[in-house]
Design a protein around this motif. Structure first.
Motif, PDB file in Angstrom:
ATOM      1  N   ALA A 218       0.828  -1.210   0.000  1.00 59.99           N
ATOM      2  CA  ALA A 218       0.000   0.000   0.000  1.00 59.99           C
ATOM      3  C   ALA A 218       0.864   1.262   0.000  1.00 59.99           C
ATOM      4  CB  ALA A 218      -0.917  -0.004   1.229  1.00 59.99           C
ATOM      5  N   GLN A 219       2.181   1.103   0.062  1.00 60.09           N
ATOM      6  CA  GLN A 219       3.135   2.204   0.121  1.00 60.09           C
ATOM      7  C   GLN A 219       2.808   3.146   1.271  1.00 60.09           C
ATOM      8  OE1 GLN A 219       3.789   3.982  -3.717  1.00 60.09           O
ATOM      9  NE2 GLN A 219       4.336   2.034  -4.639  1.00 60.09           N
ATOM     10  N   ARG A 220       2.687   2.505   2.446  1.00 56.50           N
ATOM     11  CA  ARG A 220       2.416   3.253   3.670  1.00 56.50           C
ATOM     12  C   ARG A 220       3.413   2.833   4.738  1.00 56.50           C
ATOM     13  NH1 ARG A 220      -1.871   6.251   3.608  1.00 56.50           N
ATOM     14  NH2 ARG A 220      -3.453   5.985   2.029  1.00 56.50           N
ATOM     15  N   ASP A 221       3.698   3.773   5.659  1.00 60.42           N
ATOM     16  CA  ASP A 221       4.607   3.444   6.761  1.00 60.42           C
ATOM     17  C   ASP A 221       3.853   2.593   7.786  1.00 60.42           C
ATOM     18  OD1 ASP A 221       3.178   5.088   8.560  1.00 60.42           O
ATOM     19  OD2 ASP A 221       4.588   6.743   8.380  1.00 60.42           O
ATOM     20  N   PRO A 222       4.526   2.093   8.815  1.00 57.99           N
ATOM     21  CA  PRO A 222       3.857   1.218   9.785  1.00 57.99           C
ATOM     22  C   PRO A 222       2.646   1.839  10.485  1.00 57.99           C
ATOM     23  CG  PRO A 222       6.220   0.982   9.997  1.00 57.99           C
ATOM     24  CD  PRO A 222       5.984   2.120   9.042  1.00 57.99           C
ATOM     25  N   ASP A 223       2.577   3.174  10.520  1.00 59.23           N
ATOM     26  CA  ASP A 223       1.427   3.835  11.149  1.00 59.23           C
ATOM     27  C   ASP A 223       0.335   4.189  10.151  1.00 59.23           C
ATOM     28  OD1 ASP A 223       2.363   3.724  13.813  1.00 59.23           O
ATOM     29  OD2 ASP A 223       3.738   5.374  13.375  1.00 59.23           O
ATOM     30  N   GLY A 224       0.498   3.761   8.891  1.00 58.46           N
ATOM     31  CA  GLY A 224      -0.540   3.982   7.894  1.00 58.46           C
ATOM     32  C   GLY A 224      -0.412   5.268   7.093  1.00 58.46           C
ATOM     33  N   ASN A 225       0.645   6.035   7.309  1.00 61.00           N
ATOM     34  CA  ASN A 225       0.837   7.281   6.562  1.00 61.00           C
ATOM     35  C   ASN A 225       1.442   6.984   5.189  1.00 61.00           C
ATOM     36  OD1 ASN A 225       0.122   8.888   8.884  1.00 61.00           O
ATOM     37  ND2 ASN A 225       2.103   8.300   9.709  1.00 61.00           N
ATOM     38  N   PRO A 226       1.013   7.718   4.147  1.00 60.99           N
ATOM     39  CA  PRO A 226       1.591   7.494   2.817  1.00 60.99           C
ATOM     40  C   PRO A 226       3.082   7.811   2.813  1.00 60.99           C
ATOM     41  CG  PRO A 226      -0.308   8.969   2.710  1.00 60.99           C
ATOM     42  CD  PRO A 226       0.004   8.753   4.148  1.00 60.99           C
ATOM     43  N   TRP A 227       3.820   7.069   1.980  1.00 60.34           N
ATOM     44  CA  TRP A 227       5.244   7.352   1.821  1.00 60.34           C
ATOM     45  C   TRP A 227       5.419   8.733   1.207  1.00 60.34           C
ATOM     46  CZ3 TRP A 227       7.043   2.260  -0.936  1.00 60.34           C
ATOM     47  CH2 TRP A 227       7.121   1.234   0.002  1.00 60.34           C
ATOM     48  N   PRO A 228       6.555   9.357   1.465  1.00 59.73           N
ATOM     49  CA  PRO A 228       6.813  10.651   0.823  1.00 59.73           C
ATOM     50  C   PRO A 228       6.969  10.460  -0.684  1.00 59.73           C
ATOM     51  CG  PRO A 228       8.752   9.905   2.033  1.00 59.73           C
ATOM     52  CD  PRO A 228       7.634   8.947   2.342  1.00 59.73           C
ATOM     53  N   GLY A 229       6.729  11.530  -1.435  1.00 60.60           N
ATOM     54  CA  GLY A 229       6.832  11.468  -2.892  1.00 60.60           C
ATOM     55  C   GLY A 229       8.245  11.132  -3.352  1.00 60.60           C
ATOM     56  N   GLU A 230       8.338  10.639  -4.554  1.00 63.01           N
ATOM     57  CA  GLU A 230       9.622  10.256  -5.140  1.00 63.01           C
ATOM     58  C   GLU A 230      10.234  11.421  -5.913  1.00 63.01           C
ATOM     59  OE1 GLU A 230      11.121   7.620  -4.499  1.00 63.01           O
ATOM     60  OE2 GLU A 230       9.687   6.064  -4.074  1.00 63.01           O
ATOM     61  N   ASP A 231      11.522  11.406  -6.024  1.00 61.09           N
ATOM     62  CA  ASP A 231      12.261  12.344  -6.846  1.00 61.09           C
ATOM     63  C   ASP A 231      11.887  12.083  -8.310  1.00 61.09           C
ATOM     64  OD1 ASP A 231      14.488  14.223  -7.379  1.00 61.09           O
ATOM     65  OD2 ASP A 231      15.360  12.425  -8.320  1.00 61.09           O
ATOM     66  N   PRO A 232      11.532  13.120  -9.087  1.00 65.07           N
ATOM     67  CA  PRO A 232      11.111  12.906 -10.487  1.00 65.07           C
ATOM     68  C   PRO A 232      12.158  12.166 -11.331  1.00 65.07           C
ATOM     69  CG  PRO A 232      10.577  15.134  -9.791  1.00 65.07           C
ATOM     70  CD  PRO A 232      11.379  14.515  -8.679  1.00 65.07           C
ATOM     71  N   GLU A 233      13.439  12.454 -11.124  1.00 67.63           N
ATOM     72  CA  GLU A 233      14.481  11.761 -11.889  1.00 67.63           C
ATOM     73  C   GLU A 233      14.492  10.267 -11.570  1.00 67.63           C
ATOM     74  OE1 GLU A 233      19.294  11.799 -12.267  1.00 67.63           O
ATOM     75  OE2 GLU A 233      18.270  13.709 -11.914  1.00 67.63           O
ATOM     76  N   TYR A 234      14.316   9.935 -10.285  1.00 63.75           N
ATOM     77  CA  TYR A 234      14.251   8.519  -9.884  1.00 63.75           C
ATOM     78  C   TYR A 234      13.046   7.846 -10.539  1.00 63.75           C
ATOM     79  CZ  TYR A 234      13.082   4.458  -7.097  1.00 63.75           C
ATOM     80  OH  TYR A 234      12.723   3.196  -6.710  1.00 63.75           O
TER      81      TYR A 234
END
Length: 143
Positions: free
Chosen positions: A50-66
């Protein structure tokens, strides 16, 4: 002269002793620890997918180049499944009093900026309640 009153109470504790023995057997670490560790691993995998941390928060956005490089190399497939090695690297151990979800380094190296390997308060609370239910009834309800 006053009469003495005598009350006799007989208690057959056989059923109580048997139930206590069943409850004690359910607390066997050789059975319980792997079940808890497997449940924690399932929680980690669900959060990762789900791309969430253990507390359910969304992961931070990715670098556009990555993101461009990732799309070029692996297409739209989620990073954890790009080579399947990352997904398969997640595992669990349960030895003695310790149960842990582990990763030999693949996913940790790729996701160094993200907190992903662990369980949050929600799972800990469900595990707490589930353990009490399991000890009481023998039914495993921890998801």
């Amino acid at each position: 002269m006053a009469e003495l009153l005598t009350i006799t109470v007989e208690l057959d504790a056989k059923e109580m002793r048997e139930e206590l023995a069943r409850m004690s057997d359910r607390m066997d670490p050789d059975v319980l620890d792997p079940r808890l560790a497997k449940s924690a691993l399932d929680e980690v995998r669900e959060s990762y997918q789900a791309q969430r941390d253990p507390d359910g928060n969304p992961w931070p956005g990715e670098d556009p180049e990555y993101l461009r490089e990732k799309a070029r190399r692996w297409g739209a497939k989620p990073m954890l499944h790009a080579s399947e090695r990352l997904w398969q690297s997640l595992g669990f151990t349960a030895e003695g009093d310790i149960g842990a979800v582990n990763d030999p380094g693949y996913a940790a190296a790729v996701n160094a900026r993200r907190e992903f390997l662990g369980v949050g308060e929600d799972w800990l609370s469900r595990a707490d309640e589930g353990l009490l239910e399991y000890v009481d009834t023998g039914e495993w309800v921890i998801q």
